[in-house]
Scaffold this motif. Structure first.
Motif, mmCIF file in Angstrom:
data_model
loop_
_atom_site.group_PDB
_atom_site.id
_atom_site.type_symbol
_atom_site.label_atom_id
_atom_site.label_comp_id
_atom_site.label_asym_id
_atom_site.label_seq_id
_atom_site.Cartn_x
_atom_site.Cartn_y
_atom_site.Cartn_z
ATOM 1 N N UNK A 25 31.477 54.924 34.491
ATOM 2 C CA UNK A 25 32.579 54.487 35.522
ATOM 3 C C UNK A 25 33.726 53.686 34.943
ATOM 4 N N UNK A 26 34.769 53.961 35.651
ATOM 5 C CA UNK A 26 35.819 52.930 35.395
ATOM 6 C C UNK A 26 36.360 52.119 36.717
ATOM 7 N N UNK A 27 36.870 51.117 36.511
ATOM 8 C CA UNK A 27 37.342 50.098 37.413
ATOM 9 C C UNK A 27 38.645 50.197 37.399
ATOM 10 N N UNK A 28 39.433 50.527 38.597
ATOM 11 C CA UNK A 28 40.988 50.091 38.603
ATOM 12 C C UNK A 28 41.319 48.849 38.873
ATOM 13 N N UNK A 29 41.874 48.085 37.891
ATOM 14 C CA UNK A 29 42.115 46.423 38.012
ATOM 15 C C UNK A 29 43.491 46.321 37.782
ATOM 16 N N UNK A 30 44.103 45.790 38.679
ATOM 17 C CA UNK A 30 45.549 45.169 38.995
ATOM 18 C C UNK A 30 45.552 43.784 38.315
ATOM 19 N N UNK A 31 44.470 42.905 38.444
ATOM 20 C CA UNK A 31 44.409 41.662 38.302
ATOM 21 C C UNK A 31 44.423 40.915 39.454
ATOM 22 N N UNK A 32 44.628 41.504 40.758
ATOM 23 C CA UNK A 32 44.464 40.878 41.980
ATOM 24 C C UNK A 32 43.080 40.688 42.496
ATOM 25 N N UNK A 33 42.896 39.703 43.359
ATOM 26 C CA UNK A 33 41.773 39.178 43.872
ATOM 27 C C UNK A 33 40.709 40.220 44.302
ATOM 28 N N UNK A 34 41.155 41.445 44.894
ATOM 29 C CA UNK A 34 40.233 42.347 45.217
ATOM 30 C C UNK A 34 39.614 43.047 44.029
ATOM 31 N N UNK A 35 40.493 43.470 42.946
ATOM 32 C CA UNK A 35 40.112 44.306 41.871
ATOM 33 C C UNK A 35 39.465 43.431 40.689
ATOM 34 N N UNK A 36 39.682 42.125 40.748
ATOM 35 C CA UNK A 36 38.751 41.347 39.957
ATOM 36 C C UNK A 36 37.446 41.128 40.335
ATOM 37 N N UNK A 37 37.335 41.093 41.608
ATOM 38 C CA UNK A 37 35.905 40.611 42.051
ATOM 39 C C UNK A 37 35.078 41.941 42.216
ATOM 40 N N UNK A 38 36.075 43.031 42.071
ATOM 41 C CA UNK A 38 35.243 44.303 41.904
ATOM 42 C C UNK A 38 34.732 44.487 40.403
ATOM 43 N N UNK A 39 35.599 44.380 39.549
ATOM 44 C CA UNK A 39 35.472 44.061 38.107
ATOM 45 C C UNK A 39 34.059 42.998 37.814
ATOM 46 N N UNK A 40 34.088 42.082 38.534
ATOM 47 C CA UNK A 40 32.940 40.943 38.166
ATOM 48 C C UNK A 40 31.553 41.745 38.633
ATOM 49 N N UNK A 41 31.731 42.227 39.605
ATOM 50 C CA UNK A 41 30.498 42.904 40.293
ATOM 51 C C UNK A 41 29.958 43.997 39.473
ATOM 52 N N UNK A 42 30.959 44.865 39.093
ATOM 53 C CA UNK A 42 30.758 46.208 38.183
ATOM 54 C C UNK A 42 30.054 45.564 36.801
ATOM 55 N N UNK A 43 30.609 44.682 36.224
ATOM 56 C CA UNK A 43 30.339 44.038 34.956
ATOM 57 C C UNK A 43 28.785 43.355 35.062
ATOM 58 N N UNK A 44 28.483 42.898 36.097
ATOM 59 C CA UNK A 44 27.303 42.171 36.126
ATOM 60 C C UNK A 44 26.243 43.545 36.425
ATOM 61 N N UNK A 45 26.685 44.571 37.398
ATOM 62 C CA UNK A 45 25.728 45.673 37.356
ATOM 63 C C UNK A 45 25.442 46.388 35.846
ATOM 64 N N UNK A 46 26.481 46.332 35.355
ATOM 65 C CA UNK A 46 26.254 47.071 34.177
ATOM 66 C C UNK A 46 25.282 46.479 33.219
ATOM 67 N N UNK A 47 25.216 45.245 33.121
ATOM 68 C CA UNK A 47 24.536 44.469 32.318
ATOM 69 C C UNK A 47 22.854 44.593 32.856
ATOM 70 N N UNK A 48 22.851 44.948 33.908
ATOM 71 C CA UNK A 48 21.430 45.052 34.385
ATOM 72 C C UNK A 48 20.915 46.478 34.253
#
Length: 440
Positions: A25-48
């Motif tokens: 999957x890819x995460x569209x990240x502008x750097x704003x709070x919403x997309x950064x939160x999604x990136x954090x959550x996706x990174x956590x899920x990917x590690x698991x």
């Protein structure tokens, strides 16, 4: 003391999308709070899960700070263990309808990148608050069921699967997550620019919430309407499957009596989808134009019409819908063996890369002289539509000379065409599960 917002259960939010752990999957990240939160959550899920996750940032060329912001996002992604790519728009910068044009640019660049990197789905960070604002904005424009259904959680845009796992999550929960994780983010100054309607609508939220129009309630309303939208879309698809025939050459034929003799909403949707499929647009035509065309198709004396770059003409016992010649894309060079999308409707690919010669090739319309010549050569039983429609068939040229017409299986030397044409317009309009005529 106010209750602490809930931390999103991201694995539960992903479940409805049916992704396997091997789906990158890819995460569209502008750097704003919403997309950064999604990136954090996706990174956590990917590690698991072991899933491959990539972060993608688009520099539209609209702001001087965009390059530095993309570099900052890359650094944050690296710290989270996620690969990052910045996609830079090299063309003209939008000057009108900036947000809409920037969105098209963004999805175009990300779609190409995802296709080239075998990405199963692109995650975007729209939240419950975004859904509520979208509903209000569309209500102000007088939208119908489709518009008031808000953003779809799972959709396809030009072959790119776009999923919105945070669509039921309040923005407050994401801000709390970022604070809890100590994750910084970028404040986009355009989110405070009151020239944008969304910003003005956001400013009204406290007043609306005091009257009960909370983000949650508005999002729930959008969700209910999306159920009705899906039902109407399914009815429309079934109706068109029973009365419209699409051809790999890029046109459609239908019985207009059967087409129009349905409830008005289904008739409007049917005409709209035909225009999108033949005209290559991802957006439906305006409602009043669609209604005018539907009325003309239902009139006793139908004399022809055009809408959205599509011509409708009486043909034999029915109606033929084909691309308006002046609306077609210019010829483009065919470089290498990679598939390309031409005229937003045709996917062009190579059947055998070994047979590709070194001469320059291009794809363009057959043209009226070419259509007439082929009708004389092949006969009307093979090319059985008027020249105006046949002139829009995609043809492959080598150094300006006609090389192939794959949709007709034609080569001047009698050999089998080496290029394959797939008419993807009906699929992009949501009418077919796959392109028309994958095999030329």
């Amino acid at each position: 003391m106010a209750a602490k917002p809930n931390s999103p259960d991201f694995e539960a939010l992903l479940t409805p999308f049916g992704l396997s752990r091997t789906d990158a999957v890819a995460v569209a990240v502008s750097g704003g709070p919403d997309s950064m939160a999604l990136l954090v959550l996706a990174a956590d899920e990917a590690k698991r899960s072991g899933r491959s996750v990539n972060a993608v940032t688009v520099d539209h060329g609209l702001r001087a700070d965009a390059k530095d912001e993309a570099e900052q996002v890359a650094a944050w992604a690296k710290a989270l263990g996620v690969a990052h790519t910045t996609l830079t728009h090299e063309g003209d910068v939008p000057v009108a309808s900036i947000q809409a044009e920037a969105r098209d640019i963004r999805y175009g660049l990300m779609g190409q990148w995802c296709a080239a990197n075998n990405i199963a789905a692109l995650m975007v960070a729209h939240t419950q608050d975004d859904q509520a604002e979208t509903l209000l904005l569309r209500l102000a424009r007088g939208s119908g069921v489709d518009g008031l259904s808000g953003m779809a959680a799972d959709t396809t845009r030009d072959g790119l699967r776009v999923i919105r796992p945070l669509l039921d999550v309040p923005r407050a929960d994401l801000l709390a997550l970022l604070e809890d994780r100590g994750q910084a983010f970028i404040e986009d100054p355009s989110n405070r620019d009151e020239r944008h309607a969304r910003v003005r609508m956001r400013a009204l939220r406290p007043t609306l919430e005091a009257e009960g129009l909370t983000a949650q309630r508005l999002a729930e309303t959008a969700g209910r309407l999306s159920v009705a939208r899906d039902a109407l879309a399914g009815w429309t698809q079934a109706h068109l499957a029973g009365c419209v025939t699409f051809d790999v050459g890029g046109w459609a034929q239908f019985d207009r009596t059967r087409l129009v003799n349905v409830p008005l909403e289904i008739g409007l949707r049917s005409v709209s989808r035909i225009v999108m499929a033949i005209g290559g647009s991802v957006y439906p035509p305006r409602l009043h134009h669609t209604r005018a065309l539907l009325d003309r198709l239902g009139a006793a004396e139908f004399s022809g019409a055009t809408l959205g770059g599509v011509c409708f003409v009486a043909h034999r016992s029915g109606v033929l819908a084909f691309r308006e010649a002046r609306a077609m894309a210019e010829p483009v060079s065919v470089e290498g063996v990679s598939p390309l999308l031409w005229d937003r409707r045709f996917e062009v690919s190579i059947a055998d890369a070994k047979e590709v010669d070194s001469g320059s090739r291009s794809i363009g319309a057959l043209g009226v002289p070419g259509a007439r010549r082929l009708r004389d050569e092949l006969g009307p039983e093979v090319l059985n539509v008027p020249s105006a429609a046949a002139s829009c068939i995609p043809a492959v040229y080598a150094q300006g000379r006609l090389l192939e017409v794959p949709a007709l299986g034609y080569r001047p030397d009698g050999a089998v065409p080496n290029h394959r044409i797939a008419f993807v317009g009906p699929m992009r309009a949501g009418l077919t599960a796959k392109p028309i005529g994958i095999e030329a």
